[in-house]
Design an enzyme around this catalytic site. Structure first.
Site, PDB file in Angstrom:
ATOM      1  N   GLU A   1      30.386  48.566  42.247  1.00  0.00           N
ATOM      2  CA  GLU A   1      28.987  48.656  41.813  1.00  0.00           C
ATOM      3  C   GLU A   1      28.121  49.254  42.913  1.00  0.00           C
ATOM      4  O   GLU A   1      27.293  50.141  42.680  1.00  0.00           O
ATOM      5  CB  GLU A   1      28.440  47.260  41.468  1.00  0.00           C
ATOM      6  CG  GLU A   1      29.040  46.611  40.234  1.00  0.00           C
ATOM      7  CD  GLU A   1      30.268  45.768  40.549  1.00  0.00           C
ATOM      8  OE1 GLU A   1      30.988  46.094  41.518  1.00  0.00           O
ATOM      9  OE2 GLU A   1      30.501  44.806  39.792  1.00  0.00           O
TER      10      GLU A   1
ATOM     11  N   GLY B   1      30.381  36.518  52.370  1.00  0.00           N
ATOM     12  CA  GLY B   1      29.373  37.265  51.612  1.00  0.00           C
ATOM     13  C   GLY B   1      28.226  36.395  51.126  1.00  0.00           C
ATOM     14  O   GLY B   1      27.052  36.730  51.287  1.00  0.00           O
ATOM     15  N   ARG B   2      28.532  35.234  50.542  1.00  0.00           N
ATOM     16  CA  ARG B   2      27.465  34.396  49.979  1.00  0.00           C
ATOM     17  C   ARG B   2      26.724  33.613  51.053  1.00  0.00           C
ATOM     18  O   ARG B   2      25.829  32.824  50.748  1.00  0.00           O
ATOM     19  CB  ARG B   2      28.019  33.471  48.890  1.00  0.00           C
ATOM     20  CG  ARG B   2      29.210  32.639  49.312  1.00  0.00           C
ATOM     21  CD  ARG B   2      29.864  31.975  48.107  1.00  0.00           C
ATOM     22  NE  ARG B   2      31.130  31.334  48.445  1.00  0.00           N
ATOM     23  CZ  ARG B   2      32.311  31.956  48.499  1.00  0.00           C
ATOM     24  NH1 ARG B   2      32.379  33.252  48.266  1.00  0.00           N
ATOM     25  NH2 ARG B   2      33.412  31.302  48.793  1.00  0.00           N
TER      26      ARG B   2
ATOM     27  N   HIS C   1       9.341  23.728  28.601  1.00  0.00           N
ATOM     28  CA  HIS C   1       9.028  24.124  27.234  1.00  0.00           C
ATOM     29  C   HIS C   1      10.187  24.844  26.571  1.00  0.00           C
ATOM     30  O   HIS C   1      10.022  25.471  25.533  1.00  0.00           O
ATOM     31  CB  HIS C   1       7.772  25.005  27.241  1.00  0.00           C
ATOM     32  CG  HIS C   1       6.589  24.277  27.799  1.00  0.00           C
ATOM     33  ND1 HIS C   1       5.779  23.477  27.029  1.00  0.00           N
ATOM     34  CD2 HIS C   1       6.133  24.177  29.072  1.00  0.00           C
ATOM     35  CE1 HIS C   1       4.850  22.938  27.795  1.00  0.00           C
ATOM     36  NE2 HIS C   1       5.030  23.343  29.044  1.00  0.00           N
TER      37      HIS C   1
ATOM     38  N   LYS D   1      29.627  43.763  52.455  1.00  0.00           N
ATOM     39  CA  LYS D   1      30.490  43.257  53.524  1.00  0.00           C
ATOM     40  C   LYS D   1      31.736  44.142  53.645  1.00  0.00           C
ATOM     41  O   LYS D   1      32.097  44.574  54.722  1.00  0.00           O
ATOM     42  CB  LYS D   1      30.877  41.803  53.248  1.00  0.00           C
ATOM     43  CG  LYS D   1      31.809  41.262  54.304  1.00  0.00           C
ATOM     44  CD  LYS D   1      32.108  39.787  54.182  1.00  0.00           C
ATOM     45  CE  LYS D   1      33.139  39.412  55.255  1.00  0.00           C
ATOM     46  NZ  LYS D   1      33.516  38.021  55.210  1.00  0.00           N
TER      47      LYS D   1
HETATM   48  O1  F6P Z   1      33.280  39.774  43.844  1.00  0.00           O
HETATM   49  C1  F6P Z   1      32.686  38.742  44.534  1.00  0.00           C
HETATM   50  C2  F6P Z   1      32.190  39.196  45.875  1.00  0.00           C
HETATM   51  O2  F6P Z   1      33.267  39.450  46.725  1.00  0.00           O
HETATM   52  C3  F6P Z   1      31.239  38.192  46.488  1.00  0.00           C
HETATM   53  O3  F6P Z   1      31.871  37.177  47.168  1.00  0.00           O
HETATM   54  C4  F6P Z   1      30.408  39.079  47.350  1.00  0.00           C
HETATM   55  O4  F6P Z   1      29.216  38.466  47.746  1.00  0.00           O
HETATM   56  C5  F6P Z   1      30.216  40.261  46.454  1.00  0.00           C
HETATM   57  O5  F6P Z   1      31.433  40.394  45.764  1.00  0.00           O
HETATM   58  C6  F6P Z   1      29.863  41.543  47.125  1.00  0.00           C
HETATM   59  O6  F6P Z   1      30.837  41.927  48.076  1.00  0.00           O
HETATM   60  P1  F6P Z   1      30.521  42.986  49.180  1.00  0.00           P
HETATM   61  O7  F6P Z   1      29.415  42.473  50.024  1.00  0.00           O
HETATM   62  O8  F6P Z   1      31.787  43.160  49.941  1.00  0.00           O
HETATM   63  O9  F6P Z   1      30.103  44.252  48.482  1.00  0.00           O
END
Ligand code: F6P
Length: 504
Positions: free
Chosen positions: A197, A250-251, A367, A191
């Site tokens: 990462e 984002g979520r 289990h 987003k």
């Molecule tokens: O760090 C949390 C967060 O901001 C989430 O809310 C989001 O889904 C995720 O990181 C990834 O963010 P982006 O889509 O901006 O890379």
């Protein structure tokens, strides 16, 4: 908390708490608490009869919903008002599936059309041979695509998608091993288009393509983002940037262009059915008042267990291999949305907010962890999710046993069993809810996810918190950046760990 809200909670806490056996003896629980909702992909039964909600609690929770402005807040969300007050943003994921403010629905439709064009061009081979997609994103930019693709491509995918989220290079290396660089496209899903990462994984993927003979690695990249300028600046051709609105959290973003890998894997028609299933749940949520509103009713039960029974966790078990990633999807949805300590007015909350969401897949979990559910000292509400139609083509024994086990667990948790030997006794009176789908298909999956989105929202409204920001994740990110930059001093423990690992 206003006086009227405190009074509503006080009234709830003062109510008697009958046992499940008493509740079933007292009346027709199914009539009151089990509902079959007909949806585009088939019906889903929402059976909350094995929870401790009764008419008195429902009435008191309806009062709480009224006092906390549930109907107004719901209307405000669908109208595109800036209900995410800390970030001054609208909350418009429902517009992605055609329900909401007209201008936002139109914008989403136009962006979907653009995405459809790219998806179909790839399917038709207009961008060369594409066998694999490495989808790079994290959190909401990965969990939704991973869940939907895993659930809906059991009979094969139109393009082989690998969702990579972790910064640990092992995750990306596994995708590299599974893909042929000559026929691999890359989706960079973020987003913000700044997430460490994702940007590091994207850069390494370009290196991998380059070192494997791909002359123009950027030519293989599609960007999925609310900040298209950043993607272009990073090097993606603007014809392959699929934007989405900043008002989609984002979520909550798998319905937007973040769903590009889903559409690529299952086809556009199925992706449209996925949106359609969610839209049907939106319409139910928007048009239904009181406890007949199923996500709101589920939120009543959630708050009953956290506030009135002190439950700190809620578990969800999918009795369907296709939904094995649902618990981790729901963890972000529920815990990032409602894991808050301050109310909308900035005051500290008085009582618990989101419980810890956890879970697994049945029958495996039986289990491993069900011992604690049946005989442990904590009370914890459980959700079961299953489908009447099997997803497999093997002997019917598989599915019959799968469903038998699912229903057996709910029955056993509720009924318990007395025994002379205390070690062999089951206390019972342990709650569960069951969602039973006719089948798992794009539309029912869409509806199930939307149900949980609205349940999360309804919890947030009654807790009077903002479900749509996530400032709690920032501090750790900042400290990690400072460590990598080597420009900060920490506590002795952290300093020692950094020195041992050789990264200070
Ligand atoms: O760090 C949390 C967060 O901001 C989430 O809310 C989001 O889904 C995720 O990181 C990834 O963010 P982006 O889509 O901006 O890379």
């Amino acid at each position: 908390m206003t006086d009227s809200t405190s009074q509503a909670w006080a009234a709830l806490k003062a109510l008697e708490k009958p046992t499940l056996a008493q509740l079933f003896a007292a009346g027709d629980r199914l009539k009151a608490f089990s509902e079959k909702l007909d949806l585009p992909g088939g019906a889903i039964r929402f059976d909350w009869s094995k929870t401790h909600l009764d008419a008195a609690h429902v009435a008191a929770f309806e009062t709480l919903a009224e006092i906390t402005g549930f109907a107004q807040r719901r209307a405000a969300m669908f109208a595109g008002d800036h209900i995410n007050i800390t970030e001054d943003r609208a909350v418009e994921h429902t517009a992605q599936r055609g329900v909401g403010r007209e201008s936002s629905v139109e914008e989403a439709e136009a962006l979907h059309l653009r995405m459809k064009g790219l998806v179909e061009a790839i399917h038709q081979g207009k961008l060369g041979e594409v066998k694999h997609l490495i989808h790079i994103g994290i959190g909401g930019s990965a969990l939704g695509p991973a869940l939907a693709i895993d659930a809906l491509t059991r009979d094969g995918a139109m393009v082989d998608v690998h969702v990579v989220s972790n910064i640990d290079g092992l995750a990306l290396e596994a995708a590299f091993r599974a893909c042929d660089p000559a026929t691999t496209m890359v989706a960079v899903a973020s987003k913000t288009f700044t997430t460490t990462e994702t940007m590091i994984n994207a850069a390494s993927t370009l290196d991998w393509l380059r070192s494997n003979g791909v002359a123009d690695p950027y030519g293989r990249v599609v960007a999925l983002t609310a900040y298209p300028d950043k993607a272009v600046e990073w090097g993606v051709d603007e014809t392959r940037v699929l934007p989405f609105s900043e008002s989609v959290g984002g979520r909550y973003s798998l319905w937007s262009s973040i769903g590009f890998p889903i559409a690529l894997a299952i086809g556009w028609d199925e992706f449209s059915e996925f949106l359609g299933g969610a839209a049907a749940m939106d319409r139910h949520f928007l048009a239904t008042d009181g406890a007949a509103n199923l996500p709101l009713r589920a939120a009543f039960a959630d708050l009953y267990y956290t506030h009135l029974r002190g439950c700190q966790t809620r578990a969800v078990f999918a009795y369907d291999e296709r939904l094995r990633l649902l618990p981790s999807y729901l963890q972000q949805l529920e815990m990032e949305s409602n894991g808050k300590s301050v109310m909308l007015d900035g005051q500290p909350v008085d009582g618990p907010t989101a419980p810890i969401t956890w879970g697994g897949v049945g029958t495996d979990a039986q289990h491993a962890v069900f011992q604690l559910l049946h005989q442990g000292t904590v009370l914890l509400p459980v959700d079961f999710i299953a489908a009447i139609q099997p997803g497999d083509d093997l002997s019917p024994d598989h599915h019959r046993n799968l469903l038998a086990n699912c229903f057996a667990q709910g029955a056993a948790l509720m009924a318990g069993r007395a025994a002379k030997d205390p070690a062999r006794a089951y206390p019972g009176n342990r709650p569960s809810a069951t969602m039973l789908c006719d089948e798992i298909n794009p539309a029912t999956l869409g509806a199930l996810i939307a149900f949980h989105e609205h349940r999360t929202f309804a919890n947030g409204v009654m807790l009077q918190i903002n479900s749509f920001d996530q400032f709690g994740v920032e501090l750790g990110k900042e400290i990690a950046k400072a460590i990598v930059a080597g420009d900060a001093k920490f506590d002795p423990s952290t300093e020692a760990l950094l020195a041992e690992a050789g990264i200070s």
